[in-house]
Write an enzyme that holds these catalytic residues in place. Structure first.
Site, PDB file in Angstrom:
ATOM      1  N   GLU A 185      -0.503  17.344 -13.921  1.00  0.00           N
ATOM      2  CA  GLU A 185      -1.246  16.967 -12.946  1.00  0.00           C
ATOM      3  C   GLU A 185      -1.236  17.790 -11.334  1.00  0.00           C
ATOM      4  O   GLU A 185      -0.144  17.808 -10.822  1.00  0.00           O
ATOM      5  CB  GLU A 185      -1.341  15.580 -12.554  1.00  0.00           C
ATOM      6  N   GLU A 231      -2.170   2.168 -13.881  1.00  0.00           N
ATOM      7  CA  GLU A 231      -3.226   3.040 -13.928  1.00  0.00           C
ATOM      8  C   GLU A 231      -2.683   4.421 -13.469  1.00  0.00           C
ATOM      9  O   GLU A 231      -2.304   4.227 -12.299  1.00  0.00           O
ATOM     10  CB  GLU A 231      -4.477   2.617 -13.111  1.00  0.00           C
ATOM     11  N   LEU A 232      -2.433   5.392 -14.391  1.00  0.00           N
ATOM     12  CA  LEU A 232      -1.794   6.648 -13.856  1.00  0.00           C
ATOM     13  C   LEU A 232      -2.250   7.759 -13.817  1.00  0.00           C
ATOM     14  O   LEU A 232      -3.578   7.743 -13.841  1.00  0.00           O
ATOM     15  CB  LEU A 232      -0.489   6.442 -14.822  1.00  0.00           C
ATOM     16  N   CYS A 291      -7.969  10.528  -9.611  1.00  0.00           N
ATOM     17  CA  CYS A 291      -7.186  10.418 -11.065  1.00  0.00           C
ATOM     18  C   CYS A 291      -7.796  11.236 -12.125  1.00  0.00           C
ATOM     19  O   CYS A 291      -7.416  11.712 -13.032  1.00  0.00           O
ATOM     20  CB  CYS A 291      -6.822   8.948 -11.112  1.00  0.00           C
ATOM     21  N   SER A 306       1.720   7.350  -9.927  1.00  0.00           N
ATOM     22  CA  SER A 306       1.794   8.592 -10.698  1.00  0.00           C
ATOM     23  C   SER A 306       2.603   8.305 -12.171  1.00  0.00           C
ATOM     24  O   SER A 306       2.915   6.991 -12.087  1.00  0.00           O
ATOM     25  CB  SER A 306       2.822   9.461  -9.837  1.00  0.00           C
ATOM     26  N   PRO A 357       0.784  -1.147  -0.207  1.00  0.00           N
ATOM     27  CA  PRO A 357       0.010  -0.101   0.091  1.00  0.00           C
ATOM     28  C   PRO A 357       0.838   1.335   0.078  1.00  0.00           C
ATOM     29  O   PRO A 357       2.087   1.141   0.225  1.00  0.00           O
ATOM     30  CB  PRO A 357      -0.729  -0.132   1.359  1.00  0.00           C
TER      31      PRO A 357
HETATM   32  P1  NAD Z   1       3.153   7.158  -6.551  1.00  0.00           P
HETATM   33  O1  NAD Z   1       3.557   6.935  -8.040  1.00  0.00           O
HETATM   34  O2  NAD Z   1       4.119   8.414  -5.928  1.00  0.00           O
HETATM   35  O3  NAD Z   1       3.049   6.114  -5.579  1.00  0.00           O
HETATM   36  C1  NAD Z   1       2.191   5.068  -5.905  1.00  0.00           C
HETATM   37  C2  NAD Z   1       2.784   3.658  -5.214  1.00  0.00           C
HETATM   38  O4  NAD Z   1       3.901   3.135  -5.821  1.00  0.00           O
HETATM   39  C3  NAD Z   1       3.054   3.669  -3.736  1.00  0.00           C
HETATM   40  O5  NAD Z   1       2.537   2.783  -2.845  1.00  0.00           O
HETATM   41  C4  NAD Z   1       4.577   3.948  -3.601  1.00  0.00           C
HETATM   42  O6  NAD Z   1       5.054   3.725  -2.568  1.00  0.00           O
HETATM   43  C5  NAD Z   1       5.004   2.887  -4.907  1.00  0.00           C
HETATM   44  N1  NAD Z   1       6.229   3.209  -5.327  1.00  0.00           N
HETATM   45  C6  NAD Z   1       7.046   4.457  -5.483  1.00  0.00           C
HETATM   46  N2  NAD Z   1       8.205   4.386  -6.086  1.00  0.00           N
HETATM   47  C7  NAD Z   1       7.947   2.905  -6.397  1.00  0.00           C
HETATM   48  C8  NAD Z   1       9.022   2.053  -7.186  1.00  0.00           C
HETATM   49  N3  NAD Z   1       9.936   2.685  -7.743  1.00  0.00           N
HETATM   50  N4  NAD Z   1       8.599   0.879  -7.482  1.00  0.00           N
HETATM   51  C9  NAD Z   1       7.364   0.273  -7.218  1.00  0.00           C
HETATM   52  N5  NAD Z   1       6.580   1.079  -6.467  1.00  0.00           N
HETATM   53  C10 NAD Z   1       6.862   2.222  -6.014  1.00  0.00           C
HETATM   54  O7  NAD Z   1       1.658   7.920  -6.478  1.00  0.00           O
HETATM   55  P2  NAD Z   1       0.832   8.250  -5.322  1.00  0.00           P
HETATM   56  O8  NAD Z   1       1.221   9.847  -4.901  1.00  0.00           O
HETATM   57  O9  NAD Z   1       0.983   7.520  -4.139  1.00  0.00           O
HETATM   58  O10 NAD Z   1      -0.598   8.646  -5.955  1.00  0.00           O
HETATM   59  C11 NAD Z   1      -1.140   9.686  -6.713  1.00  0.00           C
HETATM   60  C12 NAD Z   1      -1.009   9.098  -8.065  1.00  0.00           C
HETATM   61  O11 NAD Z   1      -1.803   8.158  -8.701  1.00  0.00           O
HETATM   62  C13 NAD Z   1      -1.808  10.443  -8.883  1.00  0.00           C
HETATM   63  O12 NAD Z   1      -0.851  10.714 -10.061  1.00  0.00           O
HETATM   64  C14 NAD Z   1      -3.058   9.849  -9.456  1.00  0.00           C
HETATM   65  O13 NAD Z   1      -3.716  10.445 -10.517  1.00  0.00           O
HETATM   66  C15 NAD Z   1      -2.678   8.410  -9.702  1.00  0.00           C
HETATM   67  N6  NAD Z   1      -3.883   7.599  -9.619  1.00  0.00           N
HETATM   68  C16 NAD Z   1      -4.275   6.856 -10.634  1.00  0.00           C
HETATM   69  C17 NAD Z   1      -5.519   6.166 -10.656  1.00  0.00           C
HETATM   70  C18 NAD Z   1      -5.726   5.568 -11.932  1.00  0.00           C
HETATM   71  O14 NAD Z   1      -6.759   4.673 -11.896  1.00  0.00           O
HETATM   72  N7  NAD Z   1      -5.526   5.864 -13.109  1.00  0.00           N
HETATM   73  C19 NAD Z   1      -6.272   5.904  -9.429  1.00  0.00           C
HETATM   74  C20 NAD Z   1      -5.757   6.688  -8.394  1.00  0.00           C
HETATM   75  C21 NAD Z   1      -4.387   7.467  -8.538  1.00  0.00           C
END
Ligand code: NAD
Length: 510
Positions: A376, A246-247, A280, A225, A174
Site C-alpha cells: 500500500e 477495516e484495514l 483506503c 493499517s 483517535p
Molecule cells: P495505523 O494502523 O498506524 O493507526 C491506526 C490507529 O491505531 C491509530 O489511532 C493508532 O494510534 C492506533 N494504534 C497503533 N498501534 C496500536 C496498537 N498496538 N493497539 C491499538 N491501537 C493502535 O494506521 P494509520 O497510519 O493511522 O492509517 C492509515 C491506514 O488506515 C492505511 O493502511 C489505510 O488503508 C487504513 N484505512 C483503512 C480504512 C478502511 O475502511 N478499510 C479506512 C481508512 C484508513
C-alpha cells in the site's frame, strides 16, 4: 522534520506536539491518557450507556438529527480544523468531513429503527406448535473505537452513528496526528444532547489504543493499517471481545477494451488522487489491455497535468498528511525507478512548497516485482501496467495480499458485473471509483489482509448489537420427561427411525 513528536513523558502520561503538514508550524500540544484514565473513561461510559439504552429508538434518532444540525452549524470550524491538521484540499474537507458525516448520521437517524426492529419468528418443524421466537437487538455496551488520520471526522462519525443508534456508548482513541478533530466532535455531540460521557475521547498513540482494548470494552471497531490490525486482532482474541478490522488496501482498476476512455481516465485520476491518495479504497494500480493502452495513458497524463496543487490547499490535490507517509511514498517510488519504471508526471516531492507536498504522479512500465504494485503506497501516485487482455488483468488484480475494493470500466454492464464477480476483493464498482463506503446498502469490508468483518447499513449497525433470542413456550400442559426408562429410550429410537429414516417425514419434521 517530524510532524508528530513526543516532548515529555512522566510514567505513562506523555505530552506531544503536532505540526501542520502545510505550514510546518505547531498546531498545538496534547497529553496522552494514562491507563487508569482509559479505564475510568470506560467506567463512566458504562453508566452513561445504561441511561442511553433506556431511550427509545425514536428518541435516539432525535438526538442524532440534532447532531446533524450541530455539524451543519459548525461546518466552517470543521473544515478549517481538518485542513490545519491534515492539509487536505478544501473541497475534499467539505465533501468528506462535512457532507459525508451528515449523510451517514442522517441515514441511521432515519433508518436505524427499521434495522433494529425486534423480529418475531415462528420456529419450523414440530416446534412451531409450541414455541414463539423474538429476536431482540440489544446494545453491546461500551465500544472502543480506534481510528486513523486520513478521515478524522468521517471515519469517526460513521461508526459512532451506528453504535449510538444501537444504544451503545463509545470511548474513542483517535489518531495521534488528528487529536483536535476528535475534541471538536466531542463538543458537537455535547451540543446535540447525548448523555454526558456517552462519547469520550482518550488521546494518545498506539500504547493508548492498546490500553483501550484491555480496558473492559465490549467490542473494538478498528480502522487502520494491516500491521496494527494484526496486533489489535490478537489483543481482542485475548480479551474474547468481537472486533471489526477495516484495514489497508492496494485496489486495482481494470479498464476493459470497450470502456469509455474519457470516463475511465477521469476515474483513474479521481480514484488515485482523491484525499491526496490517502484513501483506503484509492486506486493504486491500473491494468489496461494493449490495444487501448497508449490512448488511455495519454488521457490520464493530460488530466493529471491539469491538476493544481497549492500552498493553501485550495487546489485539487492537498498535502501529504503525515511525514511518515511521505517516507513510504518516496521509498516505493525509488524502488520502482530502480526496477525500470518510467515516471510520466510528477515523481518527486515538491520542495518548492514549504510543507509536505508530493505532486500527482503517473508511473508506467511497472510490474509485480515492485513495491508500487504490491504494497500500500497511500499517496497521490498511479501506476499503470499494460496487459494482454481482460483475463490477464483479472489475474493480476487478484495477485495481491490485499482485497479491499476495486473498480472496472466497460460499456457492457452485464460483462462488467460478470467480471466483477471474478475479482477477489471486498467490493467492486463498475464505471465508478470505489464508492462502497458511501453506500450503506452495500456492506463494506475487506478480504485477505484488508480486514475482518463488514460494516455499514443494516449489517453494520447490527454488528453493534447482541441479537438476543427470547423463546416463549405457548403450551399449557406440563412438559414432563422424567423418569427415564428403558421404554422411553426405546420409544425415542423408534421415533428417530420412523422420522429420519423416511425422506418425506424428515422433510416435514424440520
Ligand atoms: P495505523 O494502523 O498506524 O493507526 C491506526 C490507529 O491505531 C491509530 O489511532 C493508532 O494510534 C492506533 N494504534 C497503533 N498501534 C496500536 C496498537 N498496538 N493497539 C491499538 N491501537 C493502535 O494506521 P494509520 O497510519 O493511522 O492509517 C492509515 C491506514 O488506515 C492505511 O493502511 C489505510 O488503508 C487504513 N484505512 C483503512 C480504512 C478502511 O475502511 N478499510 C479506512 C481508512 C484508513
Amino acid at each position: 522534520m517530524a510532524l508528530f513528536e513526543e516532548i515529555s513523558s512522566e510514567s505513562d502520561r506523555r505530552r506531544f506536539n503536532i505540526k501542520s503538514p502545510v505550514t510546518l508550524e505547531s498546531i498545538g500540544e496534547f497529553e496522552s491518557a494514562t491507563t487508569e484514565e482509559v479505564i475510568a473513561a470506560v467506567g463512566r461510559a458504562r453508566k452513561a450507556q445504561r441511561e442511553w439504552a433506556q431511550f427509545s429508538l425514536a428518541d435516539r434518532a432525535k438526538v442524532l438529527w440534532r447532531w446533524v444540525d450541530a455539524i451543519v452549524e459548525r461546518q466552517d470550524d470543521i473544515i478549517e480544523l481538518v485542513m490545519k491538521e491534515t492539509g487536505k484540499a478544501r473541497n475534499e474537507a467539505i465533501a468528506m468531513e462535512v457532507m459525508a458525516p451528515c449523510m451517514q448520521i442522517s441515514h441511521y437517524a432515519k433508518r436505524g429503527a427499521k434495522y433494529l426492529r425486534t423480529q418475531k419468528r415462528r420456529p419450523t418443524g414440530v416446534m412451531r406448535f409450541s414455541k414463539k421466537v423474538s429476536l431482540v437487538y440489544q446494545p453491546l455496551g461500551v465500544i472502543g473505537l480506534i481510528t486513523p488520520w486520513n478521515g478524522p471526522i468521517a471515519l469517526v462519525t460513521n461508526p459512532l452513528a451506528q453504535a449510538f443508534m444501537a444504544g451503545n456508548a463509545v470511548v474513542h482513541k483517535p489518531s495521534e496526528v488528528t487529536p483536535f478533530s476528535a475534541i471538536l466532535l466531542e463538543e458537537l455531540t455535547q451540543s446535540a444532547g447525548f448523555p454526558e460521557d456517552l462519547y469520550q475521547v482518550v488521546q494518545g498513540d498506539g500504547a493508548t489504543g492498546a490500553a483501550l482494548i484491555d480496558s473492559g470494552v465490549d467490542k473494538i471497531s478498528f480502522t487502520g493499517s494491516v500491521a496494527t490490525g494484526r496486533k489489535v486482532g490478537e489483543a481482542c482474541g485475548r480479551n474474547l471481545i468481537p472486533v471489526t478490522l477495516e484495514l489497508g488496501g492496494k485496489d486495482a482498476m481494470i479498464v476493459c477494451a470497450d470502456a469509455d476512455l474519457d470516463r475511465a481516465a477521469d476515474g483513474a485520476v479521481r480514484g488515485s488522487f482523491f484525499n491526496s491518495g490517502h484513501y483506503c479504497c484509492g486506486t493504486e494500480r491500473i491494468y489496461v489491455p494493449e490495444p487501448i493502452y497508449e490512448s488511455f495513458v495519454e488521457k490520464v497524463v493530460a488530466k493529471t497535468k491539469a491538476l493544481k496543487q497549492t500552498e493553501a490547499c485550495d487546489g485539487d490535490v492537498g498535502a501529504i498528511f503525515w511525514d511518515k507517509q511521505m517516507d513510504i511514498i518516496e521509498s516505493h517510488m525509488a524502488d520502482a525507478k530502480a526496477k525500470g519504471a518510467k515516471v510520466l508526471v510528477g515523481g518527486e516531492r515538491d520542495r518548492s512548497l514549504p510543507g509536505y507536498f508530493f505532486p500527482p504522479t503517473v508511473v508506467v512500465d511497472v510490474d509485480h516485482e515492485m513495491d508500487l504494485m504490491r504494497r500500500e503506497t497511500f499517496g497521490p501516485v498511479v501506476a499503470i501496467q499494460k496487459v494482454r487482455d481482460e483475463q490477464e488483468a483479472i489475474s493480476l488484480a487478484n495477485d495481491s495480499d490485499y482485497g479491499l475494493s476495486g473498480n472496472l470500466w466497460t460499456r457492457d454492464l452485464a460483462k462488467g458485473e460478470a467480471l466483477a464477480e471474478q475479482i477477489v476483493t471486498g467490493s467492486v464498482c463498475v464505471n465508478d471509483i470505489a464508492v462502497t463506503y458511501g453506500i450503506p446498502e452495500a456492506p463494506f469490508g475487506g478480504r485477505k489482509a484488508s480486514g475482518v468483518g463488514q460494516v455499514n447499513g443494516e449489517t453494520g449497525i447490527r454488528g453493534y448489537c447482541h441479537l438476543h433470542p427470547i423463546i416463549i413456550d405457548t403450551g399449557k400442559k406440563a412438559q414432563g420427561g422424567y423418569p427415564y426408562t428403558r421404554e422411553t429410550a426405546a420409544g425415542l429410537q423408534k421415533l428417530i427411525r420412523t422420522v429420519f429414516g423416511n425422506r418425506l417425514l424428515r422433510w416435514l419434521f424440520v
